[in-house]
Design an enzyme around this catalytic site. Sequence first.
Site, PDB file in Angstrom:
ATOM      1  N   ASP A 149       0.842  -1.196   0.000  1.00  0.00           N
ATOM      2  CA  ASP A 149       0.000   0.000   0.000  1.00  0.00           C
ATOM      3  C   ASP A 149       0.882   1.253   0.000  1.00  0.00           C
ATOM      4  O   ASP A 149       1.937   1.251  -0.629  1.00  0.00           O
ATOM      5  CB  ASP A 149      -0.910  -0.045   1.246  1.00  0.00           C
ATOM      6  CG  ASP A 149      -2.270   0.603   1.010  1.00  0.00           C
ATOM      7  OD1 ASP A 149      -2.289   1.821   0.790  1.00  0.00           O
ATOM      8  OD2 ASP A 149      -3.287  -0.097   1.057  1.00  0.00           O
ATOM      9  N   HIS A 187      -3.443   5.667   3.699  1.00  0.00           N
ATOM     10  CA  HIS A 187      -4.246   4.490   3.376  1.00  0.00           C
ATOM     11  C   HIS A 187      -3.670   3.216   3.975  1.00  0.00           C
ATOM     12  O   HIS A 187      -4.388   2.397   4.562  1.00  0.00           O
ATOM     13  CB  HIS A 187      -4.322   4.386   1.850  1.00  0.00           C
ATOM     14  CG  HIS A 187      -5.385   3.480   1.330  1.00  0.00           C
ATOM     15  ND1 HIS A 187      -5.114   2.223   0.840  1.00  0.00           N
ATOM     16  CD2 HIS A 187      -6.720   3.648   1.212  1.00  0.00           C
ATOM     17  CE1 HIS A 187      -6.236   1.660   0.423  1.00  0.00           C
ATOM     18  NE2 HIS A 187      -7.231   2.494   0.647  1.00  0.00           N
ATOM     19  N   SER A 386     -11.674  -1.148   0.486  1.00  0.00           N
ATOM     20  CA  SER A 386     -10.315  -1.082   1.033  1.00  0.00           C
ATOM     21  C   SER A 386     -10.282  -1.462   2.500  1.00  0.00           C
ATOM     22  O   SER A 386      -9.284  -2.001   2.990  1.00  0.00           O
ATOM     23  CB  SER A 386      -9.762   0.341   0.894  1.00  0.00           C
ATOM     24  OG  SER A 386      -9.409   0.643  -0.417  1.00  0.00           O
TER      25      SER A 386
END
Length: 447
Positions: A149, A187, A386
């Site tokens: 990520d 994220h 996600s």
Amino acid sequence: MSRDNSDRTLARRTLLRGAGAIGATLVCTGLASASSGDAQYLVSTSNAKARQRIERAGFTVRHVLAEGSVAVVTGPAGATDELRGIGSVSAVTRDVTVELSPPEVDADASSTPGEDAALRDLQWDKDLIRASEAHEVATGDGSRIAIVDTGIDLDHPDLGNVNEDLGAAFVANDDVPEIGPGDSGYHGTHCAGIAAATGEVGVVGVAPEAELVPIRVFPADGGATFGDILKGIDYAAEIGADVANFSLGIPGVQQPGADLNKLKANVQRVFQSAVRRGTVITGSAGNDSGNLQQGGGFTLPNSVPAVITISATSPADTLSFYSNYGTSDIDVAAPGGWYETIPRTLGETGEPDDIPYPFNGVLSTWPTTLDSSVELPGYDFISGTSMAAPQVAGLVGLVRSLDADLNANQVESVVERGADLTDGKSGYQFGAGRVDAKETLSLVDDT
């Protein structure tokens, strides 16, 4: 925090600018290039001699993946045919660059959790999958979870289980090389906490005693290449990760004739190689409300058989309104946040005990250097497939901590058999069902 709406006034707000504004999706921004300006290619090879032949022809090999069957190569633009003509090269595709599209939510919640709020009480997602009950059986000790990520905040108090030494950064045009596997955005930190936050201060993950490995494939500004994303998955297998999570996917349902279909074979090669080596791969289904079961539609990188593809569910155990669906792709579902409609998400319709916005998103770790939208430094609520995928990554960590000898297919089987809400692997919304950590662990000895 009280979940009673009677003492709140939820202002009318614009929730989305578009479907890609949930959690984070990938936006395809063009053809990939290396920092030198050379074009980047994904090259399928048939034997070990390919690398030498490619380099003798004047190209640079950045990564060798999938046990030597895929190479990430840089060289002059327009050299596809030249590469195809090299011995042992079976296929060549120009790589693409993808960027994270962050959430665009215009909201003004009238209240936030009190200073003394127990943050675990805000983790409705962990209640639904019975994580606390599962922790009486396993906590992930001895398992390794790789997060492919934006990196992970290496200083977060609830992420003290990060193995920085094993962490890596694979970024073609890295504008923050000094942070190594640290988070170039937010994220990766949020996904890591969902999977395996320790609960030391604020929130607990599904596998709080698992080891986390940050694999950064994004710069701070700009996009990741597919070559680097695939290298991240390959590296996770190389270091013996029990599971590699990638909450990344190109938005939109691609059709069989789409140019991106040319990348699918290399994605499958790399992912299948990782699975053969024992690494389970968990991936988000995508946030386009898209039907993946008709007309051969697909998304990337998750629409390959080697991936456990996960749709997102709401606090009411309904399919979240943004989640992709389809029996051809969805293996299981997991909490991703928000409800089945925008009005219910905003509290304009729904049930008296619905969780108000924004608290019906998924609470997890947040980089300590960034502001929190709910004024909880180090924590925030966001939603998306996600957020659903790392729930399953954490569950894989629990399963492997009970039985490290299960192969990837056996792990996927027990996760599916332990899921709830559907009868077997047939639901177009949830696949085998919404995951249930306690039930899954009860089945491990029978696998």
